[in-house]
Design an enzyme around this catalytic site. Structure first.
Site, mmCIF file in Angstrom:
data_model
loop_
_atom_site.group_PDB
_atom_site.id
_atom_site.type_symbol
_atom_site.label_atom_id
_atom_site.label_comp_id
_atom_site.label_asym_id
_atom_site.label_seq_id
_atom_site.Cartn_x
_atom_site.Cartn_y
_atom_site.Cartn_z
ATOM 1 N N HIS A 255 0.298 46.016 -20.950
ATOM 2 C CA HIS A 255 -1.016 45.481 -21.315
ATOM 3 C C HIS A 255 -1.834 45.152 -20.075
ATOM 4 O O HIS A 255 -3.060 45.319 -20.064
ATOM 5 C CB HIS A 255 -0.839 44.242 -22.187
ATOM 6 C CG HIS A 255 -2.124 43.663 -22.685
ATOM 7 N ND1 HIS A 255 -2.965 44.348 -23.539
ATOM 8 C CD2 HIS A 255 -2.715 42.470 -22.440
ATOM 9 C CE1 HIS A 255 -4.018 43.604 -23.812
ATOM 10 N NE2 HIS A 255 -3.899 42.458 -23.151
ATOM 11 N N ALA B 88 -6.144 45.844 -36.179
ATOM 12 C CA ALA B 88 -7.139 46.927 -36.278
ATOM 13 C C ALA B 88 -8.537 46.443 -36.646
ATOM 14 O O ALA B 88 -9.426 47.272 -36.864
ATOM 15 C CB ALA B 88 -6.685 48.007 -37.273
ATOM 16 N N ARG C 190 -17.427 37.165 -28.337
ATOM 17 C CA ARG C 190 -16.812 36.332 -29.357
ATOM 18 C C ARG C 190 -17.376 34.914 -29.315
ATOM 19 O O ARG C 190 -17.521 34.331 -28.250
ATOM 20 C CB ARG C 190 -15.286 36.252 -29.160
ATOM 21 C CG ARG C 190 -14.556 37.581 -29.226
ATOM 22 C CD ARG C 190 -13.075 37.365 -28.967
ATOM 23 N NE ARG C 190 -12.348 38.624 -28.806
ATOM 24 C CZ ARG C 190 -11.729 39.254 -29.785
ATOM 25 N NH1 ARG C 190 -11.756 38.774 -30.997
ATOM 26 N NH2 ARG C 190 -11.083 40.379 -29.563
ATOM 27 N N ASP D 157 -13.542 47.590 -24.942
ATOM 28 C CA ASP D 157 -13.972 46.350 -24.293
ATOM 29 C C ASP D 157 -14.022 46.591 -22.786
ATOM 30 O O ASP D 157 -13.531 47.598 -22.278
ATOM 31 C CB ASP D 157 -13.042 45.176 -24.619
ATOM 32 C CG ASP D 157 -11.580 45.487 -24.356
ATOM 33 O OD1 ASP D 157 -11.265 46.050 -23.282
ATOM 34 O OD2 ASP D 157 -10.747 45.199 -25.229
ATOM 35 N N LYS E 126 -18.057 43.572 -26.473
ATOM 36 C CA LYS E 126 -17.955 42.642 -27.589
ATOM 37 C C LYS E 126 -18.020 41.211 -27.081
ATOM 38 O O LYS E 126 -17.474 40.878 -26.029
ATOM 39 C CB LYS E 126 -16.687 42.884 -28.402
ATOM 40 C CG LYS E 126 -15.376 42.701 -27.673
ATOM 41 C CD LYS E 126 -14.206 42.827 -28.642
ATOM 42 C CE LYS E 126 -12.873 42.613 -27.935
ATOM 43 N NZ LYS E 126 -12.131 43.823 -27.729
ATOM 44 N N ASP F 72 24.118 33.145 -39.737
ATOM 45 C CA ASP F 72 23.032 32.251 -39.317
ATOM 46 C C ASP F 72 22.002 32.942 -38.427
ATOM 47 O O ASP F 72 21.090 32.305 -37.912
ATOM 48 C CB ASP F 72 23.597 31.014 -38.605
ATOM 49 C CG ASP F 72 24.300 31.378 -37.300
ATOM 50 O OD1 ASP F 72 24.490 32.591 -37.046
ATOM 51 O OD2 ASP F 72 24.650 30.456 -36.549
ATOM 52 N N GLN G 49 0.412 37.798 -23.011
ATOM 53 C CA GLN G 49 0.412 36.456 -22.419
ATOM 54 C C GLN G 49 0.747 36.568 -20.932
ATOM 55 O O GLN G 49 1.773 36.095 -20.468
ATOM 56 C CB GLN G 49 1.409 35.559 -23.140
ATOM 57 C CG GLN G 49 1.117 35.395 -24.632
ATOM 58 C CD GLN G 49 2.118 34.496 -25.311
ATOM 59 O OE1 GLN G 49 2.418 33.409 -24.843
ATOM 60 N NE2 GLN G 49 2.643 34.964 -26.442
#
Length: 339
Positions: A139, A236, A206, A181, A204, A46, A106
């Protein structure tokens, strides 16, 4: 804590080649054979994960090598369950070696009613018994503050600096480091400083998430060999678009240096068909056959720096010393000449 005799490595299924490479490098550094602790990490029908360690780890300094890359949830659960197994087996200290820290994107609430999943993962790791974390290019640097335990965050930029000095020997004065960025400027600036190269930014904007409305180059890239620097490449799309914009602004060549090659979906195909002459990634995430077969994608190893970092943690010496070129160069001796 009892006296720790030897560092011991154990690995999940996320990146076995990297774990074995780290063990080989540690064997070379210490002049004695070091292997991975014999264990099995399996699944019931499972999907439940089961871990069994076949060697005695009582009182040992354990290092679990397991990036939480795709499939992120499975690999994270493997890491947590392995940690629990070691803790219940009386390991003296457990260090999670997480070359790629999943859920790191996050790291804050960008809108109402959203989680801070990176903090949740940090809590889970500590609750499972992790006493130290060793990772690479988080990150966001503030994720280190999500932990109440020591976190050693290694950087790929010193390795990239060695690679760039080797690949672009004789053309260093033509280089221009580019941040894709505004948020990545600090990372790009650090590499530019190492190489004594100028810095440019691709700004950039958005209209909505996932769609890039406009890209503007800040800085003169005309007749420059541009090197885009970022911490991860997922699909990418943004990277390939930035490369096109740089070429439209007169760049002579475009190359990219990315710490973590997530490379999901159409990423490999996009990079192969793009104007980029090369994309260089590390092996923090196990490269797929598609990545290894791509003509303009190259993988640089992280096993040497991780092996030395583990040894430094074990014997209580500085990890930050590995950020210096004079220290890192000899570790990568035979691959890159220290510049």
């Amino acid at each position: 804590m009892p006296h720790v005799q030897e560092p011991k490595l154990i690995a999940g299924n996320a990146n076995q080649p990297l774990a074995q490479a780290i063990a080989r490098r540690m064997s070379m550094h210490r002049g004695k054979k070091m292997g991975l602790v014999d264990a099995r990490v399996e699944r019931f029908n499972d999907g439940e994960i089961f871990v069994e360690v076949f060697e005695n780890v009582r009182g040992e300094d354990m290092y679990i090598i397991q990036p939480t890359s795709n499939p992120a949830n499975d690999n994270l659960m493997e890491l947590l369950i392995m940690c629990d197994a070691l803790r219940r087996s009386s390991a003296a200290r457990i260090t999670a070696v997480i070359p790629y820290f999943g859920y790191a994107r996050q790291d804050r609430r960008t809108k109402a009613r959203t989680p801070i999943s990176a903090k949740l993962v940090a809590n889970m790791l500590v609750s499972a018994g992790v006493e130290r974390v060793l990772t690479m290019d988080l990150h966001a640097a503030q994720i280190q503050g999500f932990f109440d335990i020591p976190v050693d965050n290694l950087y790929a930029s010193p390795i990239f600096a060695l690679d760039i000095a080797n690949q672009f020997r004789g053309r260093m004065n033509e280089l221009m480091i580019v941040s894709p960025d505004v948020g990545g400027v600090a990372r790009a600036r650090e590499l530019a400083k190492r190489l004594n190269a100028p810095l440019s930014i691709v700004d950039k904007r958005r209209e909505k998430p996932g769609e890039i409305a406009e890209m503007t180059v800040i800085g003169d890239v005309k007749d420059k060999i541009t090197l885009i620097v970022d911490d991860m490449c997922d699909t990418a799309g943004t990277l390939c678009k930035a490369a096109e914009v740089l070429m439209e602004n007169g760049a002579k060549e475009v190359h990219s240096y990315i710490s973590h090659g997530v490379m999901s979906g159409p990423a490999v195909e996009r990079v192969t068909k793009s104007v980029m002459k090369s994309l260089v990634i590390t092996d923090t995430i196990a490269p797929t056959q598609a990545i290894l077969g791509a003509p303009n994608i190259r993988v640089v190893p992280t096993a040497p720096i991780f092996a030395q970092a583990i040894l430094n943690i074990w014997n209580g010496t500085s990890v930050s010393s590995l950020f210096e070129q004079d220290t890192l160069g000899p570790i990568y001796d035979g691959m890159y000449a220290a510049e």
